[in-house]
Write a protein that holds these residues in place. Structure first.
Motif, PDB file in Angstrom:
ATOM      1  N   LEU A 130      16.886  -0.264  -8.216  1.00 14.68           N
ATOM      2  CA  LEU A 130      17.759  -1.608  -8.047  1.00 14.68           C
ATOM      3  C   LEU A 130      18.835  -1.934  -8.888  1.00 14.68           C
ATOM      4  CD1 LEU A 130      14.306  -3.304  -7.857  1.00 14.68           C
ATOM      5  CD2 LEU A 130      15.603  -3.411  -5.798  1.00 14.68           C
ATOM      6  N   ALA A 179       0.737   8.183   4.899  1.00 14.20           N
ATOM      7  CA  ALA A 179      -0.659   7.725   4.748  1.00 14.20           C
ATOM      8  C   ALA A 179      -1.396   8.223   3.378  1.00 14.20           C
ATOM      9  CB  ALA A 179      -1.307   8.531   5.887  1.00 14.20           C
ATOM     10  N   GLY A 231       0.787   6.392   0.180  1.00 12.83           N
ATOM     11  CA  GLY A 231       0.324   5.065   0.484  1.00 12.83           C
ATOM     12  C   GLY A 231      -1.069   4.687  -0.021  1.00 12.83           C
ATOM     13  N   LEU A 232      -2.027   5.688   0.310  1.00 13.81           N
ATOM     14  CA  LEU A 232      -3.405   5.607  -0.030  1.00 13.81           C
ATOM     15  C   LEU A 232      -3.327   5.914  -1.640  1.00 13.81           C
ATOM     16  CD1 LEU A 232      -6.564   5.209   0.001  1.00 13.81           C
ATOM     17  CD2 LEU A 232      -6.550   7.711   0.722  1.00 13.81           C
ATOM     18  N   LEU A 242      -2.131   2.785  -3.380  1.00 13.54           N
ATOM     19  CA  LEU A 242      -3.328   1.695  -3.315  1.00 13.54           C
ATOM     20  C   LEU A 242      -4.232   2.125  -4.439  1.00 13.54           C
ATOM     21  CD1 LEU A 242      -3.216   0.852   0.411  1.00 13.54           C
ATOM     22  CD2 LEU A 242      -2.228  -0.317  -1.311  1.00 13.54           C
ATOM     23  N   ARG A 273      -2.207   1.938  -8.382  1.00  7.70           N
ATOM     24  CA  ARG A 273      -1.475   0.918  -8.877  1.00  7.70           C
ATOM     25  C   ARG A 273      -1.900  -0.601  -7.911  1.00  7.70           C
ATOM     26  NH1 ARG A 273       4.357   0.419  -8.873  1.00  7.70           N
ATOM     27  NH2 ARG A 273       4.236   0.806  -6.767  1.00  7.70           N
ATOM     28  N   GLY A 276      12.991  -5.953  -4.466  1.00  2.00           N
ATOM     29  CA  GLY A 276      12.565  -6.721  -5.480  1.00  2.00           C
ATOM     30  C   GLY A 276      11.295  -7.169  -5.489  1.00  2.00           C
ATOM     31  N   GLN A 288       8.269  -4.906  -4.556  1.00  2.00           N
ATOM     32  CA  GLN A 288       8.035  -4.348  -5.961  1.00  2.00           C
ATOM     33  C   GLN A 288       7.125  -5.234  -6.900  1.00  2.00           C
ATOM     34  OE1 GLN A 288      10.802  -0.403  -5.258  1.00  2.00           O
ATOM     35  NE2 GLN A 288      11.272  -1.703  -7.020  1.00  2.00           N
ATOM     36  N   PHE A 294       3.681  -5.871  -6.292  1.00  8.44           N
ATOM     37  CA  PHE A 294       2.808  -4.802  -6.405  1.00  8.44           C
ATOM     38  C   PHE A 294       2.641  -4.366  -7.795  1.00  8.44           C
ATOM     39  CE2 PHE A 294       0.962  -3.102  -2.574  1.00  8.44           C
ATOM     40  CZ  PHE A 294       0.082  -2.110  -3.045  1.00  8.44           C
ATOM     41  N   ARG A 306       0.809  -3.450 -10.696  1.00  8.16           N
ATOM     42  CA  ARG A 306      -0.742  -3.259 -10.600  1.00  8.16           C
ATOM     43  C   ARG A 306      -1.597  -4.213 -11.252  1.00  8.16           C
ATOM     44  NH1 ARG A 306      -5.879  -0.449 -12.380  1.00  8.16           N
ATOM     45  NH2 ARG A 306      -5.146   0.733 -14.237  1.00  8.16           N
ATOM     46  N   GLN A 307      -2.676  -4.567 -10.577  1.00  8.44           N
ATOM     47  CA  GLN A 307      -3.662  -5.718 -10.973  1.00  8.44           C
ATOM     48  C   GLN A 307      -4.397  -5.313 -12.163  1.00  8.44           C
ATOM     49  OE1 GLN A 307      -2.539  -5.027  -8.212  1.00  8.44           O
ATOM     50  NE2 GLN A 307      -3.779  -6.138  -6.433  1.00  8.44           N
ATOM     51  N   GLY A 308      -3.777  -5.366 -13.320  1.00 10.73           N
ATOM     52  CA  GLY A 308      -4.365  -4.975 -14.559  1.00 10.73           C
ATOM     53  C   GLY A 308      -3.723  -3.893 -15.431  1.00 10.73           C
ATOM     54  N   SER A 334      -1.472  -0.406 -16.182  1.00 11.52           N
ATOM     55  CA  SER A 334      -1.535   0.973 -15.500  1.00 11.52           C
ATOM     56  C   SER A 334      -2.261   1.790 -16.641  1.00 11.52           C
ATOM     57  CB  SER A 334      -0.173   1.447 -15.192  1.00 11.52           C
ATOM     58  OG  SER A 334      -0.392   2.482 -14.509  1.00 11.52           O
ATOM     59  N   LEU A 335      -1.398   2.709 -17.164  1.00  9.50           N
ATOM     60  CA  LEU A 335      -1.917   3.745 -17.757  1.00  9.50           C
ATOM     61  C   LEU A 335      -2.350   3.548 -19.303  1.00  9.50           C
ATOM     62  CD1 LEU A 335       0.492   5.880 -16.115  1.00  9.50           C
ATOM     63  CD2 LEU A 335      -1.898   6.733 -15.846  1.00  9.50           C
ATOM     64  N   ASN A 392      -9.115  -7.105 -14.790  1.00  7.63           N
ATOM     65  CA  ASN A 392      -8.154  -7.353 -14.141  1.00  7.63           C
ATOM     66  C   ASN A 392      -8.338  -8.713 -13.293  1.00  7.63           C
ATOM     67  OD1 ASN A 392     -10.428  -6.279 -12.352  1.00  7.63           O
ATOM     68  ND2 ASN A 392      -8.825  -6.170 -10.597  1.00  7.63           N
ATOM     69  N   PRO A 401     -10.105  -8.173  -6.139  1.00 12.18           N
ATOM     70  CA  PRO A 401      -9.311  -7.046  -5.989  1.00 12.18           C
ATOM     71  C   PRO A 401      -8.661  -7.302  -4.510  1.00 12.18           C
ATOM     72  CG  PRO A 401     -11.695  -6.429  -6.405  1.00 12.18           C
ATOM     73  CD  PRO A 401     -11.343  -7.775  -6.738  1.00 12.18           C
ATOM     74  N   TRP A 434      -3.005   0.124   6.000  1.00 16.91           N
ATOM     75  CA  TRP A 434      -2.461  -0.291   4.705  1.00 16.91           C
ATOM     76  C   TRP A 434      -1.665   0.832   4.194  1.00 16.91           C
ATOM     77  CZ3 TRP A 434      -4.658  -4.468   0.816  1.00 16.91           C
ATOM     78  CH2 TRP A 434      -3.435  -4.755  -0.241  1.00 16.91           C
ATOM     79  N   SER A 435      -2.306   1.829   4.041  1.00 13.54           N
ATOM     80  CA  SER A 435      -2.069   3.198   3.352  1.00 13.54           C
ATOM     81  C   SER A 435      -0.704   3.651   4.127  1.00 13.54           C
ATOM     82  CB  SER A 435      -2.909   4.370   3.335  1.00 13.54           C
ATOM     83  OG  SER A 435      -3.989   4.009   2.661  1.00 13.54           O
ATOM     84  N   HIS A 439       2.337   0.946   3.448  1.00 15.46           N
ATOM     85  CA  HIS A 439       2.585   0.883   2.366  1.00 15.46           C
ATOM     86  C   HIS A 439       3.410   2.235   1.865  1.00 15.46           C
ATOM     87  CE1 HIS A 439       2.729  -0.491  -2.072  1.00 15.46           C
ATOM     88  NE2 HIS A 439       2.002   0.702  -2.212  1.00 15.46           N
TER      89      HIS A 439
END
Lengths: 231, 231
Positions: A129, A176, A179-180, A183, A186, B116, B119, B122, B124-126, B128-129, B135, B139, B174-175, B178
């Motif tokens: 961005l 597909a 995206g998976l 998901l 992250r 923006g 992203q 998205f 990550r819920q908790g 990442s690495l 989290n 979910p 969703w996959s 996304h």
DNA sequence: TGTACATCAGTGAACGCGCGTTCACTGATGTAC
DNA sequence: TGTACATCAGTGAACGCGCGTTCACTGATGTAC
């Protein structure tokens, strides 16, 4: 030159610093993703001064890109291994189908087994961005993409996919599995256990292939006027 | 209290600083994605001292999360608008189908129109690495997910999707959307022009729906033994 | 109605940190004669 | 075979920066009596 990059290493002249930096970058990315690819951190890992990197890369972004390309090659290599494992089937159409399926499973499998490398492989081709310099390599020259295109062409040639359904099929398939993967890494699936991951990978890959093979067959008739895609 | 957060603003006590920080965070994320959500930068935008934020958030991560949740709500709102636009069809099955399709197109459309925010939604819920605290939210309580689940349930109820094909259909759908969004934003499709984006969005959404509706119908018979999903 | 006081929501200054990048340099390499 | 020298590939020190977070504080709020 006599054994410049030979056994003992660690002279004043490193021998092949560029290669060593990329290799160290892969190790760091593996553990910490693309954000772990600090210029100082990579040079530190090699045991060299930070600005020594500037002999081989114009800036940090160039280093990160080099690591990304290498990570893409690793992904492609993993895909090839799985495709070859799956390709024992004698009947051509089924064989091509199994190879495509294995390719998809390998993509997701690599993302789960090497999340750091997977994410490093995907650092956007030209940042994001902020600034936005051109973009380095040709858009779709990435080895994984080539494998996917070939696998789909092979499926058509083997009679497993109608030629009129071939166009853009790679984007449906890639979307597909990519995206998976995202998901799972992250997104809301990031707590999934191994059995769930395995199940979902198989399910999503199968639905993706079904979707392109049976294009237009399922569900109510399509609308005659296309929908808008942007708000 | 008399008009604490009233018209003029800018007293010693802000009135609703938490809300103001999240709102400013949305503006910043809109322009620069989640990385633009520096704690200092957000407080600066509100015109307040950096550590004032610590009265309302335990740390930067909590602020980022709050902004992410708000961005998810915006995504869901955009999806609802599009679904309602598409839901004029009288015939129930076709209506449910069009609504599901609109939901998918809205997802990709939001990603393109608000990269923006998309992203930021998205992150990550908790994390990442790195560290990896628990989290925060459940979910799959995200509003966009709930809309997708409902749309698929409605399609089943309307007779547009066989009940035995319902399980996990949300993950296939969703996959697909996304993955396409990520390929368009950060991946090999990031240079696509508007017409291509529109075409691909329609194509990928249609293939995803076909895939779940016509599950197992297309292509050679499935292997009897499931493949492994991790390397 | 008026005053004392606990509580809350901000300020201001500083902490330690690591980053990418630039500068002027020096040690090693290998080629020309 | 030996020496001079241009070129290359590193060093070492410093630049300016912005970050998240902590500390001790003070101004404003609103409640109890």
């Amino acid at each position: 030159m006599e054994a410049t990059m030979a056994t003992e290493g660690r002279r004043y002249h490193h021998g092949n610093l560029r290669e060593a930096l990329v290799e160290a970058g892969l190790v760091l990315a593996r553990a910490g993703g693309p954000d772990a690819l600090g210029l100082r951190e990579v040079t530190r890992a090699v045991g060299v001064t930070p600005n020594a990197a500037y002999r081989h890369f114009t800036d940090r972004a160039a280093l990160v890109l080099a690591v990304a390309l290498r990570a893409q090659e690793r992904l492609a290599a993993a895909m090839v291994v799985r495709m070859d494992e799956a390709g024992r089937e004698p009947e051509p159409a089924r064989r091509a189908y199994l190879r495509l399926r294995a390719l998809g499973l390998a993509y997701v499998g690599f993302a789960m087994a090497e999340p750091g490398l997977f994410q490093a492989a995907f650092v956007r081709q030209g940042e994001s961005l902020d600034g936005g310099e051109p973009n380095p390599p040709s858009p779709s020259a990435a080895p994984p993409y080539q494998l996917l295109v070939t696998a789909l062409d092979d499926l058509v040639a083997a009679g497993g996919l109608p030629p009129q359904h071939r166009a853009d099929a790679e984007w449906a398939c890639w979307s597909a599995v990519h995206g998976l993967s995202d998901l799972l890494l992250r997104g809301p699936l990031h707590l999934s256990d191994a059995a769930t991951v395995e199940h979902l990978a198989g399910y999503v890959v199968d639905r993706a292939i079904d979707g392109v093979v049976a294009a237009g067959a399922g569900g109510p008739a399509k609308p005659s006027t296309p929908e808008r895609a942007t708000s």
